[in-house]
Enzyme design. Sequence first.
Site, mmCIF file in Angstrom:
data_model
loop_
_atom_site.group_PDB
_atom_site.id
_atom_site.type_symbol
_atom_site.label_atom_id
_atom_site.label_comp_id
_atom_site.label_asym_id
_atom_site.label_seq_id
_atom_site.Cartn_x
_atom_site.Cartn_y
_atom_site.Cartn_z
ATOM 1 N N TYR A 174 -12.555 -2.401 -4.241
ATOM 2 C CA TYR A 174 -13.067 -2.471 -2.869
ATOM 3 C C TYR A 174 -14.596 -2.384 -2.797
ATOM 4 C CZ TYR A 174 -8.324 -2.280 -1.108
ATOM 5 O OH TYR A 174 -7.007 -2.579 -0.821
ATOM 6 N N ASN A 193 -1.945 0.288 6.789
ATOM 7 C CA ASN A 193 -1.430 -0.967 7.358
ATOM 8 C C ASN A 193 -0.517 -1.750 6.420
ATOM 9 O OD1 ASN A 193 -3.306 -2.088 5.618
ATOM 10 N ND2 ASN A 193 -4.624 -2.903 7.220
ATOM 11 N N PHE A 200 -16.011 3.089 6.219
ATOM 12 C CA PHE A 200 -14.622 3.408 5.861
ATOM 13 C C PHE A 200 -14.353 3.365 4.359
ATOM 14 C CE2 PHE A 200 -14.735 -1.158 6.831
ATOM 15 C CZ PHE A 200 -14.187 -1.699 5.669
ATOM 16 N N ARG A 253 -1.571 -14.325 4.687
ATOM 17 C CA ARG A 253 -2.290 -13.714 5.820
ATOM 18 C C ARG A 253 -1.437 -13.799 7.094
ATOM 19 N NH1 ARG A 253 -6.456 -10.699 4.449
ATOM 20 N NH2 ARG A 253 -7.458 -11.084 6.427
ATOM 21 N N HIS A 281 -2.159 -5.352 1.636
ATOM 22 C CA HIS A 281 -3.447 -6.027 1.467
ATOM 23 C C HIS A 281 -3.132 -7.451 1.048
ATOM 24 C CE1 HIS A 281 -7.425 -7.041 -0.256
ATOM 25 N NE2 HIS A 281 -6.694 -7.636 -1.187
ATOM 26 N N GLU A 289 -9.412 -11.225 -7.317
ATOM 27 C CA GLU A 289 -8.504 -10.090 -7.194
ATOM 28 C C GLU A 289 -7.332 -10.183 -8.165
ATOM 29 O OE1 GLU A 289 -7.489 -9.962 -3.027
ATOM 30 O OE2 GLU A 289 -9.444 -9.103 -2.488
ATOM 31 N N ARG A 293 2.932 -6.178 9.071
ATOM 32 C CA ARG A 293 2.224 -5.032 9.650
ATOM 33 C C ARG A 293 2.832 -4.583 10.973
ATOM 34 N NH1 ARG A 293 -3.635 -7.254 7.741
ATOM 35 N NH2 ARG A 293 -3.729 -6.134 5.756
ATOM 36 N N LYS A 322 0.813 -1.215 0.000
ATOM 37 C CA LYS A 322 0.000 0.000 0.000
ATOM 38 C C LYS A 322 0.853 1.275 0.000
ATOM 39 C CE LYS A 322 -3.980 -2.121 2.280
ATOM 40 N NZ LYS A 322 -4.893 -2.001 3.434
ATOM 41 N N THR A 380 -4.781 -6.913 11.067
ATOM 42 C CA THR A 380 -5.070 -5.650 10.392
ATOM 43 C C THR A 380 -4.587 -4.460 11.211
ATOM 44 O OG1 THR A 380 -6.991 -6.646 9.323
ATOM 45 C CG2 THR A 380 -6.918 -4.254 9.377
#
Length: 135
Positions: free
Chosen positions: A50, A113, A58, A86, A116, A127, A103, A10, A92
């Site tokens: 998204y 964070n 959000f 993950r 993704h 995705e 993270r 990100k 998160t």
Amino acid sequence: MTQRTLSIIKPDATKKNVIGQIVSRFEQNGLKPVEMRMMTLTKDQAGEFYAVHKARPFYNDLCKYMCSGPVVVMALEGNDAVALNRKLMGATNPKEAAPGTIRADFADSIEANAVHGSDSLENAEREIRFFFPNI
């Protein structure tokens, strides 16, 4: 079982110049980038990607943030890639992320964070097709 999953580094992480460190974490843990590119998402791309969160409070801030700078999108391949990615990312909320996770080490907040990652095999397939329709 070999799977593919999507990861996005990100804007907060790209601004910190930690792209290489994050990619290295994936590689050192058995996830191989099979496609990767840096890009800046448009408002329409972020909104479509998204869209599953459109009803959530959000959503607009997330889309705005994801367009705020370059991101690195990657299709990663490896054994149990979705779950492994993950695990490597961590919770998160970086304050709740286990030490040594991406993270915990690189994220600033729940919003910023660092990464993704697809949350299921079905979402990973969707995705990946969004960013890499030819693989």
